[in-house]
Design a protein around this motif. Structure first.
Motif, PDB file in Angstrom:
ATOM      1  N   THR A 199      25.061   4.587 -55.249  1.00  0.00           N
ATOM      2  CA  THR A 199      23.860   5.240 -54.765  1.00  0.00           C
ATOM      3  C   THR A 199      24.212   5.950 -53.469  1.00  0.00           C
ATOM      4  O   THR A 199      24.747   5.332 -52.556  1.00  0.00           O
ATOM      5  CB  THR A 199      22.761   4.210 -54.500  1.00  0.00           C
ATOM      6  OG1 THR A 199      22.658   3.394 -55.663  1.00  0.00           O
ATOM      7  CG2 THR A 199      21.451   4.900 -54.223  1.00  0.00           C
ATOM      8  N   PRO A 200      23.955   7.263 -53.378  1.00  0.00           N
ATOM      9  CA  PRO A 200      24.361   7.975 -52.168  1.00  0.00           C
ATOM     10  C   PRO A 200      23.643   7.423 -50.949  1.00  0.00           C
ATOM     11  O   PRO A 200      22.453   7.098 -51.001  1.00  0.00           O
ATOM     12  CB  PRO A 200      23.940   9.415 -52.446  1.00  0.00           C
ATOM     13  CG  PRO A 200      23.817   9.497 -53.913  1.00  0.00           C
ATOM     14  CD  PRO A 200      23.394   8.154 -54.382  1.00  0.00           C
ATOM     15  N   VAL A 201      24.363   7.311 -49.858  1.00  0.00           N
ATOM     16  CA  VAL A 201      23.761   6.903 -48.595  1.00  0.00           C
ATOM     17  C   VAL A 201      23.653   8.129 -47.709  1.00  0.00           C
ATOM     18  O   VAL A 201      24.270   9.152 -47.973  1.00  0.00           O
ATOM     19  CB  VAL A 201      24.613   5.818 -47.904  1.00  0.00           C
ATOM     20  CG1 VAL A 201      24.668   4.570 -48.755  1.00  0.00           C
ATOM     21  CG2 VAL A 201      26.004   6.330 -47.594  1.00  0.00           C
ATOM     22  N   ALA A 202      22.871   7.967 -46.656  1.00  0.00           N
ATOM     23  CA  ALA A 202      22.662   9.120 -45.766  1.00  0.00           C
ATOM     24  C   ALA A 202      23.951   9.441 -45.021  1.00  0.00           C
ATOM     25  O   ALA A 202      24.777   8.564 -44.751  1.00  0.00           O
ATOM     26  CB  ALA A 202      21.551   8.802 -44.781  1.00  0.00           C
ATOM     27  N   ALA A 203      24.092  10.706 -44.702  1.00  0.00           N
ATOM     28  CA  ALA A 203      25.318  11.147 -44.060  1.00  0.00           C
ATOM     29  C   ALA A 203      25.304  10.834 -42.577  1.00  0.00           C
ATOM     30  O   ALA A 203      24.274  10.894 -41.926  1.00  0.00           O
ATOM     31  CB  ALA A 203      25.487  12.641 -44.254  1.00  0.00           C
ATOM     32  N   THR A 204      26.441  10.465 -42.075  1.00  0.00           N
ATOM     33  CA  THR A 204      26.584  10.275 -40.632  1.00  0.00           C
ATOM     34  C   THR A 204      27.878  10.941 -40.202  1.00  0.00           C
ATOM     35  O   THR A 204      28.731  11.250 -41.021  1.00  0.00           O
ATOM     36  CB  THR A 204      26.651   8.780 -40.270  1.00  0.00           C
ATOM     37  OG1 THR A 204      27.655   8.192 -41.089  1.00  0.00           O
ATOM     38  CG2 THR A 204      25.337   8.099 -40.477  1.00  0.00           C
ATOM     39  N   GLY A 205      28.005  11.125 -38.934  1.00  0.00           N
ATOM     40  CA  GLY A 205      29.259  11.618 -38.366  1.00  0.00           C
ATOM     41  C   GLY A 205      29.674  12.946 -38.952  1.00  0.00           C
ATOM     42  O   GLY A 205      28.853  13.823 -39.209  1.00  0.00           O
ATOM     43  N   SER A 206      30.958  13.072 -39.172  1.00  0.00           N
ATOM     44  CA  SER A 206      31.482  14.365 -39.612  1.00  0.00           C
ATOM     45  C   SER A 206      30.992  14.711 -41.009  1.00  0.00           C
ATOM     46  O   SER A 206      31.031  15.865 -41.408  1.00  0.00           O
ATOM     47  CB  SER A 206      32.999  14.344 -39.595  1.00  0.00           C
ATOM     48  OG  SER A 206      33.458  13.506 -40.636  1.00  0.00           O
ATOM     49  N   LEU A 207      30.513  13.700 -41.742  1.00  0.00           N
ATOM     50  CA  LEU A 207      30.057  14.005 -43.097  1.00  0.00           C
ATOM     51  C   LEU A 207      28.801  14.853 -43.088  1.00  0.00           C
ATOM     52  O   LEU A 207      28.519  15.569 -44.049  1.00  0.00           O
ATOM     53  CB  LEU A 207      29.808  12.705 -43.856  1.00  0.00           C
ATOM     54  CG  LEU A 207      31.077  11.927 -44.149  1.00  0.00           C
ATOM     55  CD1 LEU A 207      30.742  10.554 -44.654  1.00  0.00           C
ATOM     56  CD2 LEU A 207      31.930  12.660 -45.152  1.00  0.00           C
ATOM     57  N   SER A 208      28.040  14.782 -42.007  1.00  0.00           N
ATOM     58  CA  SER A 208      26.800  15.555 -41.988  1.00  0.00           C
ATOM     59  C   SER A 208      27.070  17.039 -41.814  1.00  0.00           C
ATOM     60  O   SER A 208      26.163  17.850 -41.960  1.00  0.00           O
ATOM     61  CB  SER A 208      25.892  15.057 -40.865  1.00  0.00           C
ATOM     62  OG  SER A 208      26.584  15.146 -39.647  1.00  0.00           O
ATOM     63  N   ILE A 209      28.285  17.403 -41.488  1.00  0.00           N
ATOM     64  CA  ILE A 209      28.562  18.834 -41.372  1.00  0.00           C
ATOM     65  C   ILE A 209      29.259  19.347 -42.626  1.00  0.00           C
ATOM     66  O   ILE A 209      29.916  20.382 -42.609  1.00  0.00           O
ATOM     67  CB  ILE A 209      29.405  19.160 -40.124  1.00  0.00           C
ATOM     68  CG1 ILE A 209      30.711  18.370 -40.150  1.00  0.00           C
ATOM     69  CG2 ILE A 209      28.641  18.892 -38.862  1.00  0.00           C
ATOM     70  CD1 ILE A 209      31.772  18.976 -39.271  1.00  0.00           C
ATOM     71  N   ALA A 210      29.095  18.614 -43.732  1.00  0.00           N
ATOM     72  CA  ALA A 210      29.764  19.037 -44.961  1.00  0.00           C
ATOM     73  C   ALA A 210      29.333  20.433 -45.385  1.00  0.00           C
ATOM     74  O   ALA A 210      30.082  21.159 -46.033  1.00  0.00           O
ATOM     75  CB  ALA A 210      29.476  18.035 -46.074  1.00  0.00           C
ATOM     76  N   TRP A 211      28.112  20.820 -45.005  1.00  0.00           N
ATOM     77  CA  TRP A 211      27.643  22.159 -45.399  1.00  0.00           C
ATOM     78  C   TRP A 211      28.535  23.252 -44.838  1.00  0.00           C
ATOM     79  O   TRP A 211      28.604  24.349 -45.375  1.00  0.00           O
ATOM     80  CB  TRP A 211      26.199  22.355 -44.972  1.00  0.00           C
ATOM     81  CG  TRP A 211      25.969  22.197 -43.496  1.00  0.00           C
ATOM     82  CD1 TRP A 211      25.724  21.041 -42.830  1.00  0.00           C
ATOM     83  CD2 TRP A 211      26.006  23.212 -42.514  1.00  0.00           C
ATOM     84  NE1 TRP A 211      25.593  21.280 -41.505  1.00  0.00           N
ATOM     85  CE2 TRP A 211      25.758  22.610 -41.266  1.00  0.00           C
ATOM     86  CE3 TRP A 211      26.212  24.585 -42.561  1.00  0.00           C
ATOM     87  CZ2 TRP A 211      25.725  23.321 -40.071  1.00  0.00           C
ATOM     88  CZ3 TRP A 211      26.168  25.296 -41.371  1.00  0.00           C
ATOM     89  CH2 TRP A 211      25.934  24.665 -40.142  1.00  0.00           C
ATOM     90  N   LEU A 212      29.228  22.947 -43.726  1.00  0.00           N
ATOM     91  CA  LEU A 212      30.130  23.957 -43.163  1.00  0.00           C
ATOM     92  C   LEU A 212      31.222  24.343 -44.153  1.00  0.00           C
ATOM     93  O   LEU A 212      31.710  25.468 -44.145  1.00  0.00           O
ATOM     94  CB  LEU A 212      30.767  23.417 -41.883  1.00  0.00           C
ATOM     95  CG  LEU A 212      29.992  23.625 -40.598  1.00  0.00           C
ATOM     96  CD1 LEU A 212      30.739  23.007 -39.440  1.00  0.00           C
ATOM     97  CD2 LEU A 212      29.784  25.106 -40.354  1.00  0.00           C
TER      98      LEU A 212
END
Lengths: 99, 635, 306
Positions: free
Chosen positions: B8-21
């Motif tokens: 189950t996907p968990v919320a993004a934290t850290g560098s993962l939250s900039i995956a949209w880049l």
């Protein structure tokens, strides 16, 4: 006095104006006929004001006068411009917008 | 039990939250390169090549972060925004970073970076180099959208973006009719597959009320077997289109009309892997339907042999490589169709294939570049001495693809063959035969290109490529050597950590009977190839009466088949429609026009231009309206 | 009950009849000037009717705005486009006159029907609405209170209309204005090429009894200077062309002067015949012959004078 008489006078003047507009070819006379119709309407409004006991009819007549003045200014300017280009004041000569 | 989807996907934290880049950088760079125009000619290629490197760094950082995370938290959801929201259905634009997608992101950006850098050198003389890099970045951004999407709709956007970019790049030299036609062919063939994906998405929306992977995977077990099969077959159709599998393989060979880096990008890192990715991503559906999974495996097998067949017969170096791609993707599809046992190996083979195929394509590009853009292997020969670096790196790719022990392809392909035996002996044996043919035609390619006497056309003097082209080759060659060793064993764990399944121990060198037989088959292929192509080779393609040779040279008559079955009837249908349009539709329209024209011609006479007539008409109208009103009141 | 004849009723009947008659005159007169006069009459009549309807402000405004300003504009325009052009009363559009008559009559019937249908009770009168403030003040409260936005809008409309009139009637000069130097050059050239007289045109003849611009001047030899009258007047046919009439004052003056001179110099009676006939006699003789040749023209001129 019965205000119906005023209204009927107004109707008569309106119809005379209308008749003049439809019959006369001179642009100025046609324009004057329109003015006559406006005045007939004014008379009706003043009469209604009198009948209903409110001044709004008179105000309306006043505004009609103002607007008619503006209309006369522009309308006559147009007639002059047309006369200048076509050397004619007949409304029948202004029939390029046909068919 | 199924693979990959129970996280189950968990919320993004850290560098993962900039995956949209990852997606935004290439697309932004593409936009800049297209907007600045000629002003960017001087630096456009540098900016264009910097984008995938930056994306690669981001992907690497996120990969390390995932590596450090506990296995249960390795699927991370990165919401971007809500696209469409209705009462009971919502489409989110959000990214899914999980073990599978991060591997793809690494492959796409990593191999992509090397190809981009290589392109700086390869396209140096092309006046449209800046635009080329803009298109490459669109390609990259679309592919990253595809692999990072967390639902089928967003995946579809990336999927179409990849199709668009491939169209632009295959037809990059659009002044050549063949290139323009090839681009059109690729686009149209892909559309057939896209239809499958669209229909599948619609069906999912109708069935589950959502198209996100998590929801579909969660709800999939409840659907009927028939729906599962239908969905599986639709997705397979989509995968066939994008991955050039039988029967939608026809575009792949023509796609060689694009610049060679594009071919490398399409074959190694981006486009053709998308189909495999889709099948792997949708494992939840394929595990529910044996028929669909079987269809995937059969398509894979067919493609193995179709690709190999073409590879054996073609003289064009790029088309041989294209055939081999088809064949290798066939292996991946076969693995993906084998159920949970094979999925990890499909990805494994996809990664190693990405490296060695990029290596070989770029090597072939270097050869072409040195030989004056000639791609006919009959005009090559003796290039081992002329281009030692290219030969060296190409040889590493060759050893990897044929499955030489300790090279990348050895591990991944052996696993697939093993898994195929698990499904049934027919699959296993056919896979081994495929490996033998692969060895044969790759040996043929090596012999004709690098060994033997020189058959160069007069006036052609092979020159060596510059360092900007050689360095990516070397890096990819190293990847072709050690990629398998590094990933072997680990990748199964990485991809199946999520379900806590037992990972079978793997060895550096298999000693099972199947492994030995495979090696033997590969050796046979090599020996056969060496023996046949040691003999002198004509500069012109000899006329052959052999059906197999001619079929291979004509790409298995797929084009002729398509023309006869789809194009001609389509044309006739169009002709018929055109006649219908001209005589029926136009007749109706023109008749209506004539009628309206006549009627308005009569009405027109009312407009005589005399104000007084208009006044009279208005009066009549007023009288009528007034009469109606008054009479209405009186009545 | 015997109807009580009020001042309002008197005013109404007088001015109503006048208004209808003037309106008909507007529509039916051939000359636009007459129409304009009739319109002015209608407006004055209407103003009086407003007064009879307790609308003193409108009474004044009607006279100032309509008969003062609007009619003035009409008359000005009429002067620009030809004050006495007479409309041909022949109808050119087939059936237009019949259609107009029927349409206007039908509308009148309809309106009268509508008025007759609406039962109007005794008018409420304006006493309550006006109250202590008086008509003008009450109107001002309304104009600057409830109707202030409409009022401002009409102000904008008037300004726009004035601008529009200026823009529309502003004639674009097609070629450069001819300055003195160029005019002199042109006249000289025309004289050289076509023999046109380069001097300014002569003034019309002006006589004390008449002060009229329709009398052409006489040249020293007694002939008529055609260029001395405005071509417009000549085209209209109102110019005096009877030379006898033109020279008659000269002859009279000449004879008077001669008589005075004779008196002063003490010329003997009968000496006159011995002298050469003077220029005045020659002119008179020429005039006689011309008068005999064109009696029709002379008759027309006399009519004009009347």
């Amino acid at each position: 006095m019965n205000p119906n008489a005023y209204i009927i006078l107004s109707a008569i003047l309106l119809c005379i104006g209308l008749f003049g507009f439809m019959v006369r070819r001179n642009a100025l006379i046609a324009f004057m006929s329109v003015e006559l119709m406006l005045n007939a309407a004014n008379l009706a409004m003043v009469t209604f004001s009198h009948v209903h006991g409110g001044l709004d009819g008179q105000i309306a007549a006043f505004f009609v006068m103002v607007v008619a003045a503006a209309e006369v200014v522009v309308g006559l300017a147009i007639i002059i411009t047309i006369f200048r280009t076509r050397q004619s004041a007949s409304v029948d000569d202004e029939n390029l917008l046909k068919h | 039990m199924t693979l990959l989807e129970t996280l189950t996907p968990v919320a993004a934290t850290g560098s993962l939250s900039i995956a949209w880049l990852l997606i935004a950088i290439p697309l932004a760079v593409a936009g800049i390169l297209l907007v600045v125009g000629r002003a960017g000619d001087a630096w456009g290629h540098l900016l264009g090549a910097a984008a995938p490197v930056a994306a690669f760094v981001i992907a690497l950082v996120e990969f390390v972060e995932l590596l450090g995370a506990p296995p249960a938290e390795r699927a991370v959801s990165v919401p971007v925004y809500t696209w469409a929201e209705t009462a009971d259905r919502t489409i989110e634009i959000s990214l899914l970073v999980d073990p599978l997608s991060i591997l793809f992101a690494l492959l796409v950006t990593g191999v992509g970076s090397l190809i981009f850098i290589y392109s700086i050198g390869y396209m140096v003389e092309d006046p449209k180099r800046r635009r080329f890099f803009a298109f490459l970045n669109i390609f990259l951004g679309a592919m990253l959208t595809l692999v990072l999407a967390d639902n089928y709709i967003m995946l579809f956007i990336g999927w179409e973006g990849v199709g668009l970019a491939s169209y632009l790049l295959i037809g990059f030299w659009q002044e050549r009719t063949s290139a323009a036609l090839a681009a059109k062919k690729a686009f149209l063939t892909n559309k057939v597959g896209d239809l499958g994906l669209l229909c599948a998405s619609f069906a999912m929306f109708a069935l589950f009320g959502s198209v996100s992977f998590a929801d579909v995977n969660a709800a999939a077990p409840d659907m009927s077997h028939g729906w599962a099969t239908a969905l599986g077959l639709l997705l397979l159709l989509a995968a066939c289109g994008k991955s050039a599998q039988v029967p939608l393989q026809v575009w792949l060979l023509d796609a060689m009309e694009g610049p060679t880096p594009v071919s490398a990008l399409i074959h190694a890192a981006t486009m053709v892997t998308a189909g495999v990715y889709l099948v792997v991503r949708s494992q939840a559906i394929f595990t529910l339907s044996d028929e669909a999974a079987l269809a995937v495996a059969v398509v894979g097998l067919c493609s193995i042999f179709a690709g190999a067949w073409i590879g054996c017969a073609k003289d064009d170096i790029k088309k041989v490589l294209a055939g081999s791609t088809m064949s290798q993707i066939g292996y991946m599809m076969l693995a993906a169709g084998l159920g949970p046992a094979g999925v990890a190996f499909a990805i494994f083979h996809l990664l190693t294939h990405g490296m060695f195929k990029a290596n070989m394509f770029l090597g072939a590009g270097a050869v072409m570049h040195g030989m004056g853009d000639d791609t006919d292997m009959r005009h090559f020969g003796a290039l081992a001495k002329g281009m030692p670096w290219v030969f060296g790196t190409f040889a590493m790719g060759y050893l990897a693809i044929i499955g030489c022990p300790f090279f990348a392809g050895y591990y991944s392909k052996d696993h697939i063959i093993n898994a195929a035996f698990g499904r049934g002996p027919v699959f296993g044996w056919l896979a081994i035969v495929g490996a033998a043919i692969t060895a044969f035609y790759m040996t043929r390619l090596m012999m004709m290109t690098f060994f033997g006497p020189s058959r160069h056309l007069p006036g052609v003097h092979p020159h060596r490529p510059g360092p900007v082209m050689v360095i990516p080759l070397v890096i990819l060659a190293i990847g072709s050597i050690i990629g398998g060793l590094v990933l072997n064993g680990w990748i199964q764990g990485w991809l199946s950590d999520a379900i806590g399944a037992e990972v079978e121990p793997v060895h550096i060198f298999e000693t099972s009977a199947i492994a030995w037989i495979t090696l033997l088959a590969v050796a046979c292929g090599i020996v056969l190839g060496v023996l046949i192509y040691r003999r002198p080779i004509a500069q012109e393609t000899p006329v052959s009466r052999n059906f197999f040779v001619n079929a291979g040279r004509n790409e298995l008559y797929a084009n002729a088949f398509n023309e006869a079955v789809f194009m001609r009837p389509g044309q006739r249908l169009c002709d018929g429609l055109e006649l219908t349009d001209r005589y029926v539709v136009d007749g109706a329209v023109n008749g209506g026009v004539t009628l309206a024209k006549g009627a308005s011609g009569l009405l027109r006479l009312l407009q005589n231009g005399y104000v007084r007539t208009y006044g009279a008409l208005m009066t009549c109208g007023a009288v009528i309206v007034g009469a109606v009103m008054i009479l209405g009141r009186l009545a | 009950m015997i109807p009580l004849l009020t001042a309002q009723a008197v005013a109404f009947w007088v001015f109503a009849v006048l208004a209808v008659a003037a309106a008909l005159g507007l529509v039916l007169s051939r000359k636009p000037v007459h129409s304009a006069l009739c319109l002015a009459a209608v407006m004055v009549c209407l103003a009086c009717l407003y007064a009879s309807l307790d609308a003193p402000f409108l009474f004044v405004a009607q006279i100032i705005v309509y008969t003062g300003a609007v009619m003035m504009l009409f008359v000005f325009t009429m002067m620009i486009i030809g004050v006495d052009s007479v409309d041909a009363m022949v109808e050119t559009i087939k059936g237009q006159r019949i259609a107009a008559t029927i349409g206007a009559a039908a509308l009148l019937v309809l309106l009268v029907l509508a008025v007759g249908h609406g039962i109007i009770t005794e008018p409420a009168g304006l006493d309550e609405a006006v109250g202590q403030a008086g008509n003008v003040r009450s109107l001002a409260y309304l104009v600057f209170g409830r109707y202030v936005f409409a009022f401002e809008a009409t102000a904008a409309l008037l300004i726009t209309a004035a601008l529009a009139a200026m823009v529309l009637s502003h004639g674009e000069r097609l070629r450069k204005k001819e300055r003195q130097k160029a005019r002199a050059a042109r006249r000289t050239r025309e004289y050289a090429e076509q023999g046109v007289d380069p001097a300014p045109l002569p003034n019309p003849g002006v006589y004390a009894r008449h002060n009229s611009a329709d009398h052409p001047a006489l040249l020293p030899d007694g002939s008529v200077a055609e260029g001395s009258v405005v071509p417009t007047l000549a085209a209209r046919g109102v110019v005096v062309v009877d030379r006898g009439r033109l020279v008659a004052p000269n002859i009279v003056a000449d004879e008077t002067i001669r008589a005075v001179k004779d008196e002063q110099h003490g010329l003997l009676p009968g000496e006159n015949e011995l002298r050469d006939p003077g220029p005045a006699a020659a002119i008179a003789a020429a005039a006689d012959s011309e008068a005999a040749s064109g009696p029709a023209e002379a008759g027309e001129n006399e009519e004009d004078e009347r």
